[in-house]
Design a protein around this motif. Structure first.
Motif, PDB file in Angstrom:
ATOM      1  N   MET A 268      84.959   1.395 -55.470  1.00 52.48           N
ATOM      2  CA  MET A 268      86.224   1.587 -56.165  1.00 52.48           C
ATOM      3  C   MET A 268      86.417   0.538 -57.266  1.00 52.48           C
ATOM      4  O   MET A 268      86.882   0.855 -58.367  1.00 52.48           O
ATOM      5  N   VAL A 269      86.037  -0.707 -56.977  1.00 56.95           N
ATOM      6  CA  VAL A 269      86.127  -1.759 -58.001  1.00 56.95           C
ATOM      7  C   VAL A 269      85.218  -1.428 -59.168  1.00 56.95           C
ATOM      8  O   VAL A 269      85.606  -1.566 -60.345  1.00 56.95           O
ATOM      9  N   PHE A 270      83.997  -0.970 -58.873  1.00 56.18           N
ATOM     10  CA  PHE A 270      83.054  -0.599 -59.937  1.00 56.18           C
ATOM     11  C   PHE A 270      83.623   0.533 -60.793  1.00 56.18           C
ATOM     12  O   PHE A 270      83.523   0.495 -62.031  1.00 56.18           O
ATOM     13  N   LEU A 271      84.205   1.542 -60.150  1.00 57.90           N
ATOM     14  CA  LEU A 271      84.735   2.683 -60.903  1.00 57.90           C
ATOM     15  C   LEU A 271      85.890   2.260 -61.813  1.00 57.90           C
ATOM     16  O   LEU A 271      86.013   2.749 -62.939  1.00 57.90           O
ATOM     17  N   VAL A 272      86.722   1.350 -61.334  1.00 57.33           N
ATOM     18  CA  VAL A 272      87.829   0.860 -62.165  1.00 57.33           C
ATOM     19  C   VAL A 272      87.292   0.108 -63.381  1.00 57.33           C
ATOM     20  O   VAL A 272      87.738   0.320 -64.518  1.00 57.33           O
ATOM     21  N   GLY A 276      87.407   1.222 -67.392  1.00 53.23           N
ATOM     22  CA  GLY A 276      87.903   0.345 -68.456  1.00 53.23           C
ATOM     23  C   GLY A 276      86.904   0.192 -69.575  1.00 53.23           C
ATOM     24  O   GLY A 276      87.271   0.211 -70.762  1.00 53.23           O
ATOM     25  N   LEU A 277      85.610   0.055 -69.234  1.00 53.35           N
ATOM     26  CA  LEU A 277      84.575  -0.080 -70.255  1.00 53.35           C
ATOM     27  C   LEU A 277      84.434   1.197 -71.083  1.00 53.35           C
ATOM     28  O   LEU A 277      84.234   1.137 -72.307  1.00 53.35           O
ATOM     29  N   VAL A 278      84.524   2.348 -70.412  1.00 57.44           N
ATOM     30  CA  VAL A 278      84.452   3.623 -71.127  1.00 57.44           C
ATOM     31  C   VAL A 278      85.600   3.733 -72.118  1.00 57.44           C
ATOM     32  O   VAL A 278      85.431   4.157 -73.281  1.00 57.44           O
TER      33      VAL A 278
END
Length: 291
Positions: A268-272, A276-278
């Motif tokens: 979940m942290v990675f997806l957040v 943001g990067l996208v």
């Protein structure tokens, strides 16, 4: 004297209140039982929600409670219920060291073989063995228990549970409710009671409004106060026994629960961060573009 009379009056009123409350609860239970029988749906009462250490997205197993649950299983439940998918060596996850696991496994007799003569033989258990069944086969288990073999405990905490219905199941998505099995097991173990007046219970069965298949079951109350003595001084009560063995059964069914939750949190942290990067990439690429 006046204080004594007042105290007696208060005590009498409390007794009367308890009697009325008990009568009201019995009436409600009878009504619920009759409604369940007519509608053909069980359990009569929904499982009682309990506070579990492993609940929620960051929950963890309580190792002391797991050890107590193992003790309850070994001294009481293992007389009828197998746990054939759990190996002795996995008990190290409960906080036992290798020597303790070896000593625990050696308390069991395990059938092995065939030997060089083609015969089966019995030996002491080793950490790589699984918990042996108390019966030779399922037919023997059924014959010793009124025609129905006691269920295996390995996955029971995940297999049991009652649908919570609308709108509760919606909230369960956000709270990550997964305690349905332990809640059910705890409620069943502590839920044996006298059948309401007018409710017929078959001979040889025991009324339990939390049983998911009917109003009564053949298994008599397996636990009672003072039945198991804990080494850590925890209360030797039915409530404590039920909580401990229910959490132990949850661990047996999902021993990697803590690892799963840690992995899920990192994902979940990675997806957040990725989202943001996208967003920042899109904003940078189209910053000088006319829209």
């Amino acid at each position: 004297m006046k204080k004594l009379v007042a105290s007696i009056a208060i005590a009498a009123s409390l007794v009367g209140f308890v009697s009325v409350a008990s009568a009201a609860e019995e009436h409600d239970l009878k009504a619920a039982t009759e409604h369940a029988i007519e509608g053909g749906h069980f359990p009569v009462l929904k499982p009682k929600n309990q506070d579990w250490s492993f609940a929620g997205p960051f929950g963890k197993y309580d190792k002391a409670q797991l050890q107590r649950g193992l003790k309850v299983y070994k001294e009481v439940c293992s007389a009828c219920h197998s746990m054939k998918l759990v190996s002795f060596r996995s008990l190290e996850e409960l906080g036992y060291n290798e020597a303790q696991v070896k000593a625990f496994a050696a308390q069991y007799d395990v059938q092995d073989g065939p030997n060089g003569d083609g015969e089966m033989y019995t030996r002491k258990g080793v950490p790589s063995d699984h918990f042996p069944s108390p019966f030779a086969n399922e037919e023997a288990a059924a014959a010793a228990n009124g025609g129905a073999a006691p269920p295996d405990f390995s996955l029971l905490a995940k297999a049991r549970g009652v649908e919570r219905g609308f709108p509760t199941f919606i909230f369960d998505i956000f709270t990550q409710y997964q305690e349905g099995g332990p809640d059910y097991i705890y409620s069943l173990l502590t839920g044996y009671t006298k059948a309401p007046e007018g409710i017929q219970v078959a001979e040889g069965t025991h009324f339990n409004p939390y049983f998911a298949a009917a109003t009564a079951l053949k298994m008599p109350p397996p636990l009672s106060d003072g039945q198991v003595t804990y080494d850590d001084g925890a209360p030797a009560t039915l409530d404590q026994y039920a909580r401990d063995v229910a959490e132990f059964m949850m661990w047996a069914a999902e021993p990697h629960l803590e690892e799963r939750k840690r992995t899920g949190f990192m994902v979940m942290v990675f997806l957040v961060i990725f989202a943001g990067l996208v967003y920042l990439t899109k904003k940078s690429v189209y910053a000088n573009k006319e829209h």
